[in-house]
Motif scaffolding. Structure first.
Motif, PDB file in Angstrom:
ATOM      1  N   CYS A  56      -4.174  -0.715  -2.980  1.00  0.00           N
ATOM      2  CA  CYS A  56      -4.587   0.179  -1.893  1.00  0.00           C
ATOM      3  C   CYS A  56      -3.391   0.946  -1.333  1.00  0.00           C
ATOM      4  O   CYS A  56      -3.520   2.129  -0.986  1.00  0.00           O
ATOM      5  N   SER A  57      -2.233   0.317  -1.269  1.00  0.00           N
ATOM      6  CA  SER A  57      -1.027   1.024  -0.834  1.00  0.00           C
ATOM      7  C   SER A  57      -0.681   2.141  -1.801  1.00  0.00           C
ATOM      8  O   SER A  57      -0.277   3.233  -1.392  1.00  0.00           O
ATOM      9  N   TYR A  60      -2.930   4.996  -1.010  1.00  0.00           N
ATOM     10  CA  TYR A  60      -2.503   5.692   0.203  1.00  0.00           C
ATOM     11  C   TYR A  60      -1.313   6.605  -0.067  1.00  0.00           C
ATOM     12  O   TYR A  60      -1.249   7.725   0.446  1.00  0.00           O
ATOM     13  N   LEU A  91       5.130   0.913  -6.783  1.00  0.00           N
ATOM     14  CA  LEU A  91       3.949   0.164  -6.354  1.00  0.00           C
ATOM     15  C   LEU A  91       3.057  -0.182  -7.554  1.00  0.00           C
ATOM     16  O   LEU A  91       2.513  -1.285  -7.621  1.00  0.00           O
TER      17      LEU A  91
END
Length: 114
Positions: A56-57, A60, A91
């Protein structure tokens, strides 16, 4: 008009990532059934929870980079895209490692099938 549609689409992607974070425990429960049981359930659940949060990061960061293309002037938007791409790469490496630690590896799944 095309910029507006793109911005709305990117915002919806961010909303979906937030929804995944809200129901993270249920997502982890579903993913836990797909894992290869090499380690304890608690360790796999912890790795999956961290991996979902990292995923999810990543979304974003991707959304912020894409929105910067529409909001910022040309030179600044390139900087935002470059920095966002670099952060997104790190990430993606981190959540990939976490998913593999939890036992969700495509190659590992293919090797174990008879």
């Amino acid at each position: 008009m095309n910029d507006f549609v793109a911005i709305v689409g990117v915002v919806w992607i961010a909303i979906l990532a937030t929804a995944v974070l809200v129901v993270r425990r249920r997502v982890v429960g579903v993913l836990l059934q797909l894992t290869i049981p090499e380690r304890s359930e608690e360790a796999r659940r912890r790795d999956l929870g961290i991996a979902v949060a990292l995923l999810c990061s990543f979304v974003y960061v991707l959304v912020a980079s894409l929105l910067a293309q529409f909001v910022l002037p040309a030179p600044a938007s390139m900087w935002a895209l470059g920095i966002g791409g670099l952060i997104g790469f790190f990430l993606s490496m981190l959540f990939s490692i976490r998913f593999q630690n939890a036992g969700l590896s495509v190659l590992g799944r293919l090797r174990r099938r008879p």
